[in-house]
Design a protein around this motif. Structure first.
Motif, short mmCIF file in Angstrom:
data_model
loop_
_atom_site.label_atom_id
_atom_site.label_comp_id
_atom_site.label_asym_id
_atom_site.label_seq_id
_atom_site.Cartn_x
_atom_site.Cartn_y
_atom_site.Cartn_z
N LEU A 81 42.68 31.77 53.76
CA LEU A 81 42.55 32.30 52.41
C LEU A 81 41.74 33.59 52.43
O LEU A 81 40.68 33.70 51.84
CB LEU A 81 41.89 31.26 51.48
N TRP A 82 42.26 34.59 53.18
CA TRP A 82 41.69 35.93 53.21
C TRP A 82 40.22 35.95 53.63
O TRP A 82 39.45 36.78 53.17
CB TRP A 82 41.86 36.60 51.85
N ALA A 101 37.77 34.09 52.82
CA ALA A 101 36.82 33.79 51.76
C ALA A 101 35.70 32.90 52.30
O ALA A 101 35.92 32.04 53.15
CB ALA A 101 37.52 33.08 50.60
N GLY A 103 35.12 36.05 38.24
CA GLY A 103 35.21 34.70 38.79
C GLY A 103 35.54 33.70 37.71
O GLY A 103 35.53 34.02 36.51
N TYR A 160 34.03 26.68 41.84
CA TYR A 160 33.94 28.08 41.44
C TYR A 160 34.64 28.96 42.46
O TYR A 160 34.51 28.75 43.67
CB TYR A 160 32.48 28.54 41.31
N ILE A 161 35.37 29.98 41.96
CA ILE A 161 36.01 30.97 42.83
C ILE A 161 35.57 32.36 42.36
O ILE A 161 35.72 32.69 41.17
CB ILE A 161 37.54 30.87 42.80
N HIS A 178 35.99 36.53 42.82
CA HIS A 178 37.00 37.50 43.25
C HIS A 178 36.47 38.93 43.17
O HIS A 178 35.56 39.22 42.39
CB HIS A 178 38.25 37.43 42.35
N LEU A 194 41.36 41.51 43.65
CA LEU A 194 41.46 40.08 43.36
C LEU A 194 41.44 39.22 44.62
O LEU A 194 41.83 38.04 44.60
CB LEU A 194 42.71 39.76 42.52
N PRO A 232 39.99 36.65 47.03
CA PRO A 232 38.97 35.62 46.87
C PRO A 232 37.82 35.88 47.84
O PRO A 232 38.04 36.07 49.04
CB PRO A 232 39.71 34.32 47.22
N ILE A 264 34.26 30.53 47.58
CA ILE A 264 34.68 29.29 46.95
C ILE A 264 33.57 28.27 47.15
O ILE A 264 33.03 28.15 48.26
CB ILE A 264 35.99 28.76 47.56
N TYR A 289 26.95 35.20 47.13
CA TYR A 289 27.84 36.04 47.93
C TYR A 289 27.06 37.15 48.64
O TYR A 289 27.26 37.41 49.83
CB TYR A 289 28.93 36.65 47.04
#
Length: 323
Positions: free
Chosen positions: A7-8, A10, A75, A97-98, A100, A105, A107, A110, A316
């Motif tokens: 997932l990129w 994340a 988010g 919670y996500i 971005h 966009l 992600p 998470i 983050y």
């Protein structure tokens, strides 16, 4: 902490990762980040629509979507209030919670949203205490906590961060065991009852997601004090009787959301207040609204998506830059 290559890349944070980071950051920085959300919303520098709530009456719960955007981050929190989760040994609130990037966009992060919700809710209350509690005397202050669930464990240290000369902390819950366990967890915390709390406390926090009011106008003495209502965050919840509002100088965290809380919905319906009576804490902080001469201040906390975004941003930045 790990990255999800599927997932990129994340960041995926566990509850332990979240606790480690936020304990390292400390309450002062957390409260400062939440205070910024009140100011930025009041200045119109962000987007935070009211939460969407789907009730699950069969299971005595609900399902909530809470998106927000501030700066180059956005988010969404998906969370539910599951009142009967105790019998499954699960938390009352369950969510994810996500975070971005606004530009792509992608992600970025998470995580579980249970503990972050506890942190941001307590921090929002602490901002209200710092801004609205007017008694700056040097005498020891008394804090009262009504409702001794998970939120109480976060509210006590958060408020201690901002309330000068904090002395005794009095706690009450209809479940006496919960009150005893909470009192045993901290130094200077004592079990009490609602009558003593309203008679003695300078700041009172109600953490009771009840459907019927249990705090009435007759309970509130006419003296300088601040009450923070945290449990009544939706239309079906009602901690306090609506008749309290006209006799307090009251503030909310979100105009759009507070209209759909039990206390404000009923007060508007009965003609006890007008929409023009509403004041947000953010508007007060930036000088758009002023305090009234009423001695009892009241803060109605509904829980705003910007607060979740602020916590996600802290996490983050910590894990992507500071480590």
């Amino acid at each position: 902490m790990k990255r999800l290559e599927e997932l990129w890349n994340a960041l995926l944070l566990s509850e332990a990762d979240i606790k480690f980071c936020l304990e390292h950051i400390g309450w002062g920085r957390i409260i400062g980040a939440i205070a910024e959300t009140f100011v930025e919303e009041a200045l119109g520098n962000c987007d935070s629509p009211p939460k969407t709530i789907i009730p699950f009456e069969k299971y005595n719960g609900d399902y909530r979507a809470m998106p927000a955007k501030m700066g180059d981050l956005c988010g969404c929190k998906i969370i539910g209030s599951c009142v009967d989760n105790g019998k499954y040994n699960l938390p009352l609130a369950m969510g994810t919670y996500i975070l971005h990037s606004v530009e792509t966009l992608l992600p970025l992060l998470i995580m579980d949203a249970n503990i972050t919700t506890a942190y941001r809710t307590a921090a929002a209350t602490a901002v209200a205490v710092k801004e609205l509690f007017m008694n700056k005397s040097k005498k020891n202050k008394v804090l009262g906590i009504i409702g001794c669930g998970q939120q109480a464990y976060y509210h006590i240290p958060a408020i201690a961060e901002v309330l000068d000369n904090l002395g005794e902390i009095l706690v009450f819950d209809i479940d006496k065991n919960k009150a005893n366990v909470l009192a045993g967890h901290f130094i200077g915390v004592y079990t009490s009852d609602k009558e003593e709390i309203f008679n003695r406390a300078d700041v009172i926090v109600t953490l009771t997601p009840t459907k019927d009011p249990h705090i009435f106008l007759k309970d509130i003495p006419h003296r300088e004090m601040l009450i923070c209502g945290v449990g009544g965050d939706s239309e079906t919840k009602l901690e306090m009787e609506p008749a309290i509002l006209p006799f307090t100088d009251w503030y909310c965290d979100s105009y759009l959301q507070v209209e759909h809380t039990g206390i404000v919905t009923e007060a508007l319906k009965r003609g006890l207040i007008k929409r023009s009576d509403m004041k947000s804490l953010g508007d007060y902080m930036v000088g758009k609204k002023k305090a009234s001469s009423l001695k009892v201040k009241l803060f109605l906390s509904t829980g705003v998506a910007l607060e979740d975004l602020a916590i996600a941003k802290l996490l983050y930045e910590y894990y992507s830059k500071e480590r």
